[in-house]
Motif scaffolding. Structure first.
Motif, PDB file in Angstrom:
ATOM      1  N   VAL A 208      19.681 -18.436  18.963  1.00 32.19           N
ATOM      2  CA  VAL A 208      19.146 -19.331  19.556  1.00 32.19           C
ATOM      3  C   VAL A 208      17.541 -19.405  19.388  1.00 32.19           C
ATOM      4  O   VAL A 208      17.204 -18.568  19.746  1.00 32.19           O
ATOM      5  N   LEU A 209      17.014 -20.368  18.898  1.00 35.77           N
ATOM      6  CA  LEU A 209      15.601 -20.582  18.862  1.00 35.77           C
ATOM      7  C   LEU A 209      14.823 -21.414  19.575  1.00 35.77           C
ATOM      8  O   LEU A 209      15.160 -22.495  19.533  1.00 35.77           O
ATOM      9  N   HIS A 210      14.055 -20.922  20.715  1.00 38.67           N
ATOM     10  CA  HIS A 210      13.374 -21.923  21.661  1.00 38.67           C
ATOM     11  C   HIS A 210      12.169 -22.054  20.972  1.00 38.67           C
ATOM     12  O   HIS A 210      11.459 -21.342  20.843  1.00 38.67           O
ATOM     13  N   VAL A 211      11.917 -23.452  20.606  1.00 40.26           N
ATOM     14  CA  VAL A 211      10.867 -23.712  19.785  1.00 40.26           C
ATOM     15  C   VAL A 211       9.750 -24.310  20.705  1.00 40.26           C
ATOM     16  O   VAL A 211       8.326 -24.115  20.662  1.00 40.26           O
ATOM     17  N   LEU A 212      10.117 -25.497  21.486  1.00 37.59           N
ATOM     18  CA  LEU A 212       9.159 -26.266  22.278  1.00 37.59           C
ATOM     19  C   LEU A 212       9.440 -26.083  23.859  1.00 37.59           C
ATOM     20  O   LEU A 212      10.538 -26.168  23.998  1.00 37.59           O
TER      21      LEU A 212
ATOM     22  N   SER B 200       1.174 -21.023  12.946  1.00 37.93           N
ATOM     23  CA  SER B 200       2.126 -21.445  11.812  1.00 37.93           C
ATOM     24  C   SER B 200       3.489 -21.241  12.468  1.00 37.93           C
ATOM     25  O   SER B 200       3.865 -20.146  13.050  1.00 37.93           O
ATOM     26  N   GLY B 201       4.317 -21.958  12.293  1.00 39.97           N
ATOM     27  CA  GLY B 201       5.871 -21.822  13.027  1.00 39.97           C
ATOM     28  C   GLY B 201       5.924 -22.225  14.513  1.00 39.97           C
ATOM     29  O   GLY B 201       6.899 -22.018  15.042  1.00 39.97           O
ATOM     30  N   SER B 202       4.855 -22.603  15.007  1.00 40.57           N
ATOM     31  CA  SER B 202       4.852 -22.978  16.449  1.00 40.57           C
ATOM     32  C   SER B 202       5.694 -24.131  16.999  1.00 40.57           C
ATOM     33  O   SER B 202       6.011 -24.329  18.132  1.00 40.57           O
ATOM     34  N   GLY B 203       5.856 -25.204  15.915  1.00 35.63           N
ATOM     35  CA  GLY B 203       6.571 -26.284  16.322  1.00 35.63           C
ATOM     36  C   GLY B 203       5.727 -27.318  16.110  1.00 35.63           C
ATOM     37  O   GLY B 203       6.290 -28.395  16.543  1.00 35.63           O
ATOM     38  N   LYS B 204       4.767 -27.495  15.291  1.00 34.65           N
ATOM     39  CA  LYS B 204       4.073 -28.781  15.304  1.00 34.65           C
ATOM     40  C   LYS B 204       4.826 -29.825  14.457  1.00 34.65           C
ATOM     41  O   LYS B 204       4.956 -31.130  14.881  1.00 34.65           O
ATOM     42  N   SER B 205       5.320 -29.260  13.344  1.00 32.34           N
ATOM     43  CA  SER B 205       6.349 -30.521  12.658  1.00 32.34           C
ATOM     44  C   SER B 205       7.268 -30.906  13.625  1.00 32.34           C
ATOM     45  O   SER B 205       7.717 -31.834  13.360  1.00 32.34           O
ATOM     46  N   THR B 206       7.968 -29.789  14.373  1.00 35.37           N
ATOM     47  CA  THR B 206       9.180 -30.312  14.962  1.00 35.37           C
ATOM     48  C   THR B 206       8.760 -31.347  16.236  1.00 35.37           C
ATOM     49  O   THR B 206       9.372 -32.372  16.247  1.00 35.37           O
ATOM     50  N   ILE B 207       7.529 -31.422  16.567  1.00 34.66           N
ATOM     51  CA  ILE B 207       7.022 -32.457  17.416  1.00 34.66           C
ATOM     52  C   ILE B 207       6.881 -33.684  16.775  1.00 34.66           C
ATOM     53  O   ILE B 207       7.489 -34.917  17.324  1.00 34.66           O
TER      54      ILE B 207
ATOM     55  N   SER C  84       1.872 -19.836  20.580  1.00 35.67           N
ATOM     56  CA  SER C  84       2.997 -19.561  19.589  1.00 35.67           C
ATOM     57  C   SER C  84       4.352 -19.755  20.172  1.00 35.67           C
ATOM     58  O   SER C  84       4.281 -20.130  21.363  1.00 35.67           O
ATOM     59  N   ARG C  85       5.304 -19.762  19.581  1.00 36.74           N
ATOM     60  CA  ARG C  85       6.680 -20.275  19.842  1.00 36.74           C
ATOM     61  C   ARG C  85       7.315 -19.217  20.981  1.00 36.74           C
ATOM     62  O   ARG C  85       6.941 -17.926  21.118  1.00 36.74           O
ATOM     63  N   PRO C  86       7.631 -19.849  21.807  1.00 37.60           N
ATOM     64  CA  PRO C  86       7.904 -21.454  22.414  1.00 37.60           C
ATOM     65  C   PRO C  86       6.872 -21.977  22.588  1.00 37.60           C
ATOM     66  O   PRO C  86       6.180 -21.487  23.419  1.00 37.60           O
TER      67      PRO C  86
ATOM     68  N   VAL D 212      15.284 -26.609  21.253  1.00 40.14           N
ATOM     69  CA  VAL D 212      16.211 -25.414  21.001  1.00 40.14           C
ATOM     70  C   VAL D 212      16.775 -25.697  19.562  1.00 40.14           C
ATOM     71  O   VAL D 212      17.491 -26.469  19.638  1.00 40.14           O
ATOM     72  N   PHE D 213      16.610 -24.768  18.787  1.00 38.00           N
ATOM     73  CA  PHE D 213      17.393 -24.729  17.490  1.00 38.00           C
ATOM     74  C   PHE D 213      18.639 -23.710  17.692  1.00 38.00           C
ATOM     75  O   PHE D 213      18.344 -22.569  18.040  1.00 38.00           O
ATOM     76  N   PHE D 214      19.671 -24.217  17.368  1.00 41.09           N
ATOM     77  CA  PHE D 214      21.136 -23.357  17.440  1.00 41.09           C
ATOM     78  C   PHE D 214      21.242 -22.873  15.982  1.00 41.09           C
ATOM     79  O   PHE D 214      21.736 -23.851  15.344  1.00 41.09           O
ATOM     80  N   GLN D 215      20.708 -21.827  15.587  1.00 42.11           N
ATOM     81  CA  GLN D 215      20.951 -21.328  14.375  1.00 42.11           C
ATOM     82  C   GLN D 215      22.137 -20.447  14.337  1.00 42.11           C
ATOM     83  O   GLN D 215      22.766 -20.008  15.356  1.00 42.11           O
ATOM     84  N   LYS D 216      22.736 -20.037  13.035  1.00 42.80           N
ATOM     85  CA  LYS D 216      23.954 -19.224  13.040  1.00 42.80           C
ATOM     86  C   LYS D 216      24.099 -17.930  13.924  1.00 42.80           C
ATOM     87  O   LYS D 216      24.952 -17.822  14.666  1.00 42.80           O
TER      88      LYS D 216
HETATM   89  P1  ADP Z   1       4.955 -25.774  12.439  1.00 37.60           P
HETATM   90  O1  ADP Z   1       5.046 -26.819  11.825  1.00 37.60           O
HETATM   91  O2  ADP Z   1       4.242 -25.355  13.501  1.00 37.60           O
HETATM   92  O3  ADP Z   1       4.425 -24.562  11.284  1.00 37.60           O
HETATM   93  P2  ADP Z   1       7.888 -26.110  12.740  1.00 37.60           P
HETATM   94  O4  ADP Z   1       7.983 -26.973  13.628  1.00 37.60           O
HETATM   95  O5  ADP Z   1       7.916 -26.510  11.234  1.00 37.60           O
HETATM   96  O6  ADP Z   1       6.604 -25.110  12.749  1.00 37.60           O
HETATM   97  O7  ADP Z   1       8.976 -25.078  13.020  1.00 37.60           O
HETATM   98  C1  ADP Z   1       9.171 -24.240  14.119  1.00 37.60           C
HETATM   99  C2  ADP Z   1      10.178 -23.198  13.970  1.00 37.60           C
HETATM  100  O8  ADP Z   1      11.440 -23.955  14.073  1.00 37.60           O
HETATM  101  C3  ADP Z   1      10.180 -22.553  12.718  1.00 37.60           C
HETATM  102  O9  ADP Z   1      10.644 -21.002  13.025  1.00 37.60           O
HETATM  103  C4  ADP Z   1      11.303 -23.095  11.973  1.00 37.60           C
HETATM  104  O10 ADP Z   1      11.801 -22.156  11.093  1.00 37.60           O
HETATM  105  C5  ADP Z   1      12.294 -23.760  13.123  1.00 37.60           C
HETATM  106  N1  ADP Z   1      13.063 -25.030  12.657  1.00 37.60           N
HETATM  107  C6  ADP Z   1      12.300 -26.071  12.243  1.00 37.60           C
HETATM  108  N2  ADP Z   1      12.935 -26.941  11.913  1.00 37.60           N
HETATM  109  C7  ADP Z   1      14.387 -26.516  12.268  1.00 37.60           C
HETATM  110  C8  ADP Z   1      15.757 -27.078  12.033  1.00 37.60           C
HETATM  111  N3  ADP Z   1      15.993 -28.222  11.534  1.00 37.60           N
HETATM  112  N4  ADP Z   1      16.797 -26.216  12.373  1.00 37.60           N
HETATM  113  C9  ADP Z   1      16.387 -24.966  12.718  1.00 37.60           C
HETATM  114  N5  ADP Z   1      15.379 -24.308  12.743  1.00 37.60           N
HETATM  115  C10 ADP Z   1      14.018 -25.099  12.639  1.00 37.60           C
END
Ligand code: ADP
Ligand code: MG
Length: 251
Positions: free
Chosen positions: A23-27, A46-53, A206-208, A16-20
């Motif tokens: 709250v963004l539930h990603v995974l 795109s934006g599903s959370g692959k890079s986050t993993i 897609s997200r989460p 979960v990312f806490f943005q301003k």
């Molecule tokens: P993907 O690689 O599948 O395209 P990401 O993992 O890059 O997706 O991002 C998933 C979501 O998390 C996006 O909405 C992105 O904006 C958000 N996000 C990624 N990293 C951060 C971070 N460090 N802080 C806040 N939000 C983030």
């Protein structure tokens, strides 16, 4: 290493990312494992959370909950080759070792061997702009291999390349990973590329992001498997259609 141990294992990983403002539930309870020598493909919108993993596995980000087990060294290779323009290829490759304070003879010998084996030795004194996209990508991979990782995290490594280059570079990278007996977690948004290179594919929603499907890629080939021969296997289209559907009817 026990052959039943995974190099990487994610159990119910949440992020979960806490943005301003919100709250963004990603995974959402991601379960995933990578075994020795295996190339695992990771597909998802795109934006599903692959890079986050990948960031969680590499330790750049902490998971919000869940359990992660790592049984080996990790090497990270990004989308762009990130070679520094003002350093020659050799000095670029040394960079990873310098950062990790592991510049020793064993590691520099490994670099020399890799450069010779993968046709970059004569270009080691050249600067990145003097090399083709494919050669730069090989150099970036050798830099990642310099620390002798067990598993490579590859985040859309071919996406900056045009289609023709992409096919040949993905073949090169596949060959090097398999030759060096490394495991890899390969993020891509290209279904064909994932099937052509992976032993196992995880499809994310897609997200989460949840793990929507896991495919063991079994292809009937006469002869050696390469990304190019894989594309000609009879089963290729069936995998493609099935994964296409999973990614299209998103819920
Ligand atoms: P993907 O690689 O599948 O395209 P990401 O993992 O890059 O997706 O991002 C998933 C979501 O998390 C996006 O909405 C992105 O904006 C958000 N996000 C990624 N990293 C951060 C971070 N460090 N802080 C806040 N939000 C983030
Ligand atoms: Mg990404």
């Amino acid at each position: 290493m026990d052959e039943n141990t995974h190099i990487i294992e994610l159990k119910d990983i949440d992020k979960v990312f806490f943005q301003k403002q919100h709250v963004l539930h990603v995974l959402d309870k991601i379960n995933l494992s990578v075994d020795a020598g295996q190339i695992v493909g990771l597909l998802g919108p795109s934006g599903s959370g692959k890079s986050t993993i990948l960031n969680i596995i590499s330790g750049l980000l902490a998971p919000s909950s869940g359990k992660m087990i790592k049984n080996g060294r990790i090497g990270y290779m990004f989308q762009q080759d990130h070679l520094l323009a003002w350093r020659n290829i050799y000095d670029n490759i040394l960079l990873g070792l310098e950062i990790q304070h592991s510049l020793n003879k064993e590691n520099t010998d490994r670099i020399d061997e890799l450069l010779k084996k993968y046709d970059l030795w004569h270009f080691r004194k050249n600067y990145p702009h003097e090399l083709s996209g494919g050669m730069r990508q090989r150099a970036a991979l050798i830099r990642t291999l310099a620390t002798d990782p067990d598993v490579l995290l590859l985040d859309e490594p071919f996406s900056a390349l045009d289609f023709q280059t992409r096919l040949s570079v993905s073949s090169d990278i596949y060959r090097i990973i398999k030759n060096e007996k490394k495991a890899a977690l390969l993020v891509t948004h290209d279904i064909s590329e994932a099937i052509s290179m992976s032993d196992v594919i995880y499809v994310l929603s897609s997200r989460p992001a949840k793990v929507k499907a896991v495919h063991d890629i079994a292809l009937t080939l006469n002869g050696e498997r390469t990304p190019l021969t894989a594309r000609k296997a009879a089963e290729f289209q069936d995998y493609f259609d099935c994964i296409w559907k999973e990614l299209s009817d998103d819920d």
